[in-house]
Design a protein around this motif. Structure first.
Motif, PDB file in Angstrom:
ATOM      1  N   LEU A 195       0.834  -1.206   0.000  1.00  0.00           N
ATOM      2  CA  LEU A 195       0.000   0.000   0.000  1.00  0.00           C
ATOM      3  C   LEU A 195       0.864   1.250   0.000  1.00  0.00           C
ATOM      4  CD1 LEU A 195      -2.814   1.156   0.065  1.00  0.00           C
ATOM      5  CD2 LEU A 195      -2.780   1.032   2.551  1.00  0.00           C
ATOM      6  N   ALA A 196       1.994   1.213   0.718  1.00  0.00           N
ATOM      7  CA  ALA A 196       2.893   2.364   0.706  1.00  0.00           C
ATOM      8  C   ALA A 196       3.466   2.588  -0.696  1.00  0.00           C
ATOM      9  CB  ALA A 196       4.024   2.151   1.721  1.00  0.00           C
ATOM     10  N   GLN A 197       3.843   1.497  -1.381  1.00  0.00           N
ATOM     11  CA  GLN A 197       4.332   1.634  -2.750  1.00  0.00           C
ATOM     12  C   GLN A 197       3.242   2.152  -3.679  1.00  0.00           C
ATOM     13  OE1 GLN A 197       5.891  -2.167  -3.869  1.00  0.00           O
ATOM     14  NE2 GLN A 197       7.623  -2.072  -2.436  1.00  0.00           N
ATOM     15  N   MET A 198       2.007   1.652  -3.488  1.00  0.00           N
ATOM     16  CA  MET A 198       0.908   2.137  -4.318  1.00  0.00           C
ATOM     17  C   MET A 198       0.623   3.612  -4.040  1.00  0.00           C
ATOM     18  SD  MET A 198      -1.136   1.404  -6.723  1.00  0.00           S
ATOM     19  CE  MET A 198      -0.943  -0.374  -6.770  1.00  0.00           C
ATOM     20  N   LYS A 199       0.706   3.997  -2.774  1.00  0.00           N
ATOM     21  CA  LYS A 199       0.518   5.409  -2.421  1.00  0.00           C
ATOM     22  C   LYS A 199       1.625   6.259  -3.051  1.00  0.00           C
ATOM     23  CE  LYS A 199       0.536   8.439   1.651  1.00  0.00           C
ATOM     24  NZ  LYS A 199       1.888   8.963   1.479  1.00  0.00           N
ATOM     25  N   GLU A 200       2.860   5.764  -3.000  1.00  0.00           N
ATOM     26  CA  GLU A 200       3.961   6.494  -3.622  1.00  0.00           C
ATOM     27  C   GLU A 200       3.765   6.595  -5.137  1.00  0.00           C
ATOM     28  OE1 GLU A 200       8.862   6.315  -3.848  1.00  0.00           O
ATOM     29  OE2 GLU A 200       7.719   4.810  -2.746  1.00  0.00           O
ATOM     30  N   SER A 201       3.273   5.507  -5.735  1.00  0.00           N
ATOM     31  CA  SER A 201       2.999   5.546  -7.169  1.00  0.00           C
ATOM     32  C   SER A 201       1.914   6.560  -7.498  1.00  0.00           C
ATOM     33  CB  SER A 201       2.577   4.154  -7.651  1.00  0.00           C
ATOM     34  OG  SER A 201       2.231   4.172  -9.012  1.00  0.00           O
ATOM     35  N   ALA A 202       0.874   6.599  -6.648  1.00  0.00           N
ATOM     36  CA  ALA A 202      -0.187   7.595  -6.858  1.00  0.00           C
ATOM     37  C   ALA A 202       0.359   9.012  -6.706  1.00  0.00           C
ATOM     38  CB  ALA A 202      -1.336   7.351  -5.878  1.00  0.00           C
ATOM     39  N   GLU A 203       1.240   9.215  -5.726  1.00  0.00           N
ATOM     40  CA  GLU A 203       1.840  10.538  -5.554  1.00  0.00           C
ATOM     41  C   GLU A 203       2.699  10.915  -6.756  1.00  0.00           C
ATOM     42  OE1 GLU A 203       3.930  10.094  -1.918  1.00  0.00           O
ATOM     43  OE2 GLU A 203       2.171  10.517  -0.636  1.00  0.00           O
ATOM     44  N   GLN A 204       3.440   9.929  -7.284  1.00  0.00           N
ATOM     45  CA  GLN A 204       4.242  10.205  -8.474  1.00  0.00           C
ATOM     46  C   GLN A 204       3.348  10.534  -9.665  1.00  0.00           C
ATOM     47  OE1 GLN A 204       6.678   6.745  -8.977  1.00  0.00           O
ATOM     48  NE2 GLN A 204       8.050   7.241  -7.257  1.00  0.00           N
ATOM     49  N   ASN A 205       2.259   9.792  -9.796  1.00  0.00           N
ATOM     50  CA  ASN A 205       1.320  10.108 -10.882  1.00  0.00           C
ATOM     51  C   ASN A 205       0.690  11.468 -10.699  1.00  0.00           C
ATOM     52  OD1 ASN A 205       0.476   7.750 -12.947  1.00  0.00           O
ATOM     53  ND2 ASN A 205       1.251   6.856 -11.052  1.00  0.00           N
ATOM     54  N   LEU A 206       0.382  11.802  -9.446  1.00  0.00           N
ATOM     55  CA  LEU A 206      -0.163  13.130  -9.178  1.00  0.00           C
ATOM     56  C   LEU A 206       0.862  14.204  -9.516  1.00  0.00           C
ATOM     57  CD1 LEU A 206      -2.410  14.919  -8.003  1.00  0.00           C
ATOM     58  CD2 LEU A 206      -1.390  14.566  -5.749  1.00  0.00           C
ATOM     59  N   GLN A 207       2.124  13.971  -9.152  1.00  0.00           N
ATOM     60  CA  GLN A 207       3.171  14.924  -9.492  1.00  0.00           C
ATOM     61  C   GLN A 207       3.365  15.008 -11.003  1.00  0.00           C
ATOM     62  OE1 GLN A 207       4.676  16.841  -7.317  1.00  0.00           O
ATOM     63  NE2 GLN A 207       6.038  17.847  -8.785  1.00  0.00           N
ATOM     64  N   ALA A 208       3.211  13.849 -11.677  1.00  0.00           N
ATOM     65  CA  ALA A 208       3.386  13.844 -13.128  1.00  0.00           C
ATOM     66  C   ALA A 208       2.286  14.599 -13.848  1.00  0.00           C
ATOM     67  CB  ALA A 208       3.450  12.404 -13.636  1.00  0.00           C
ATOM     68  N   LYS A 209       1.142  14.778 -13.202  1.00  0.00           N
ATOM     69  CA  LYS A 209       0.046  15.513 -13.849  1.00  0.00           C
ATOM     70  C   LYS A 209       0.340  17.005 -13.936  1.00  0.00           C
ATOM     71  CE  LYS A 209      -2.474  11.883 -14.417  1.00  0.00           C
ATOM     72  NZ  LYS A 209      -1.435  10.936 -14.042  1.00  0.00           N
ATOM     73  N   ASN A 210       1.340  17.487 -13.218  1.00  0.00           N
ATOM     74  CA  ASN A 210       1.665  18.913 -13.295  1.00  0.00           C
ATOM     75  C   ASN A 210       2.212  19.280 -14.661  1.00  0.00           C
ATOM     76  OD1 ASN A 210       0.871  19.376 -10.630  1.00  0.00           O
ATOM     77  ND2 ASN A 210       2.884  18.850  -9.825  1.00  0.00           N
ATOM     78  N   LEU A 211       2.986  18.367 -15.263  1.00  0.00           N
ATOM     79  CA  LEU A 211       3.563  18.657 -16.581  1.00  0.00           C
ATOM     80  C   LEU A 211       2.485  18.811 -17.644  1.00  0.00           C
ATOM     81  CD1 LEU A 211       6.011  19.022 -18.401  1.00  0.00           C
ATOM     82  CD2 LEU A 211       6.119  16.522 -18.638  1.00  0.00           C
ATOM     83  N   PRO A 212       1.533  17.878 -17.795  1.00  0.00           N
ATOM     84  CA  PRO A 212       0.464  18.101 -18.780  1.00  0.00           C
ATOM     85  C   PRO A 212      -0.338  19.364 -18.514  1.00  0.00           C
ATOM     86  CG  PRO A 212       0.475  15.820 -18.078  1.00  0.00           C
ATOM     87  CD  PRO A 212       1.427  16.551 -17.187  1.00  0.00           C
ATOM     88  N   LEU A 213      -0.569  19.658 -17.231  1.00  0.00           N
ATOM     89  CA  LEU A 213      -1.300  20.878 -16.912  1.00  0.00           C
ATOM     90  C   LEU A 213      -0.503  22.110 -17.329  1.00  0.00           C
ATOM     91  CD1 LEU A 213      -3.781  22.147 -15.587  1.00  0.00           C
ATOM     92  CD2 LEU A 213      -2.572  22.069 -13.402  1.00  0.00           C
TER      93      LEU A 213
END
Length: 533
Positions: A195-213
């Protein structure tokens, strides 16, 4: 001071008793029964069992005692003297007018009393009888003691065996729970890591959404630099706004899942702490019970304890103990199950948001490409119109030049005609006739004037057409410039959007952001010149 205890006075017949010094005490009174003994200076207690009376001397302070004997409401008092304490040499009973006293004398000058033969025989008989009775009683006690020893030994052995078995079964039960808690803790640790890895992956995906925005906002900002008629709400702008909305929605969904994962990790850690505490308790219990199981009668560290059967404060029942461990295990498994569902939901959300964003990116870039193709087509059309307009202007200018030349030639012809007609007016007399030449020159003048007027009109029309062509050419060129600017902006947007598909370390802009020129690879000669400079 002397003390006597446990003295037995036997009376095989109501008329005789035996004193503690085993001398026969006779009485001539029938049905004599001792029912109470008391004195002034010390007290006696009496216990009746079958035909035997037990007299216990508790204390005394004087050598003289009075014993009161009751029989049929008559009190008989007898007197006894002896050389040693507790020794009675002569005892006679009288009626209630006489008294019996026992005097302890250290020095006696009187001769020793003499017993009668029946007294001696009775005493021997009583001694033998008492010896047999004591032996029978001792034998009975010995047999009972042996039976008791056998029973207690067997009971102790079986109790110890049963308790050893119970300890072994308890150790097995606790060990089974410990193994279940071990497995649950292992699964819980693995789930926490996952779950911690999945949470980290979600955070990375959330951070990655800044570039498209940022890219979408940059594209919208760049397209704000369009001019004139090109500032239009086209499908590209709609797709860019939709892309911004999709990115904001995906970021919101991912942030919600990250918050849920954080809360779930807290609950998992809390459940793990409970399981770990229960597991430590099971380990300590196993150590204690195994130590108890290893003890035996020859163990050096066994001893008597103070109140070992007490119930310590905080003790629980077996059902409460089992329910507690079962609750911790069920809670951990339930939290793991919900964590697995949350991980799947997070993975699904990440996949959905990525798919939505990718689909929107494809749609936006398709709109860009389509719009670029439209503008390129229009740009080509405008360039072709510009080329044709320039050619038309050139031809029109040539025609105007020719018209002007023709107009000048017609003016020369008109001048010639006018000169001829003016010259013919100077003919003398009758020669001034209107001959065919005169009519011809006149017609020619009229024709030339009409031609010149037509040429002037056509020249004016040509000039107007040329002005119109120049004006339209200016509009074409302005529109071409707008289209070129718009295409450059959209090309810049497409180049900027390459960041979404090309890694950042490999990204090289194809269009300069500031000068809006194409970044070309320099030739080796230019590169050498720059290096030398």
């Amino acid at each position: 001071m002397y003390r006597l205890s446990g003295c037995e006075i036997a009376h095989p017949s109501p008329s005789s008793v035996v004193c503690p010094c085993e001398h026969m005490l006779r009485s001539d009174i029938p049905d004599l029964e001792i029912i109470n003994v008391s004195c002034r200076e010390f007290t006696f207690s009496r216990k009746m069992e079958d035909n035997w009376t037990f007299l216990h001397l508790e204390r005394f302070k004087d050598l003289r005692a009075f014993i009161q004997i009751q029989h049929s409401k008559k009190y008989l008092v007898a007197e006894c003297t002896g050389e040693l304490p507790g020794t009675c040499q002569d005892l006679k009973f009288f009626n209630s007018k006489f008294a019996w006293t026992c005097t302890m004398a250290t020095l006696s000058v009187k001769p020793s009393p003499r017993f009668r033969l029946p007294d001696w025989q009775t005493n021997s008989y009583l001694l033998s009888t008492n010896a047999e009775r004591q032996r029978d009683a001792s034998h009975q006690i010995r047999q009972e003691a042996r039976v008791l020893r056998n029973e207690t030994n067997n009971q102790t052995i079986w109790d110890e065996h049963d308790n050893r078995t119970r300890l072994a079964e308890r150790i097995d039960t606790v060990n089974r729970w410990k193994e279940m808690l071990d497995k649950c803790l292992t699964d819980l640790d693995a789930e926490i890591d996952a779950l911690a890895q999945m949470k980290e992956s979600a955070e990375q995906n959330l951070q990655a959404k800044n570039l498209p925005l940022d890219v979408a906002i940059e594209c919208l900002t760049l397209r704000e630099s369009r001019r004139d008629i090109d500032v239009v709400k086209d499908p590209v702008e709609e797709e860019l706004h939709k892309e911004v909305e999709v990115i904001e929605a995906t970021k919101k969904a991912l942030q919600q899942k990250i918050s849920q994962a954080f809360e779930k990790l807290f609950l998992l850690q809390e459940a793990r702490q409970q399981l770990s505490s229960d597991h430590r308790g099971k380990m300590e219990t196993l150590d204690i019970d195994r130590g108890c199981l290893s003890l035996n009668l020859k163990s050096p560290n066994i001893s008597l304890k103070i109140n070992p059967t007490r119930v310590p404060s905080g003790s629980t029942t077996l059902q409460q103990w089992d329910d507690f461990s079962q609750f911790n295990k069920d809670r951990g498994e339930a939290e793991m199950k919900r964590a697995i569902e949350l991980r799947e939901a997070i993975a699904l959300t990440i996949a959905e948001t990525n798919n939505e964003l990718e689909a929107q990116r494809v749609a936006t870039e398709f709109a860009f490409r389509k719009r670029l193709r439209e503008m390129e087509k229009l740009y080509s059309e405008l360039k072709w119109q510009e080329k044709n307009t320039l050619e038309e202007i050139a031809e029109l200018q040539e025609d105007i030049r020719r018209l002007e030349e023709d107009l000048r030639r017609k003016l020369q012809n008109l001048k010639l005609c006018h000169t001829r007609l003016e010259a013919r007016t100077y003919r003398p007399n009758v020669e001034l006739c209107r001959d065919q030449a005169q009519y011809g020159l006149t017609d020619e003048v009229h024709q030339l004037e009409a031609t010149i007027a037509a040429l002037k009109q056509k020249l004016a029309q040509a000039q107007d057409a040329l002005d119109a062509l120049y004006k339209h050419l200016a509009r074409l060129q302005a529109d071409i410039a707008c289209k070129a600017n718009s295409m450059l902006l959209d090309t810049k947007c497409m180049d900027t959007r390459r960041k979404l598909t090309v890694p950042a370390e490999k990204f090289v802009p194809e269009v300069d952001t500031f000068t809006r020129t194409t970044n070309r690879t320099l030739s080796p000669l230019k590169t050498c010149q720059l290096e030398l400079a």
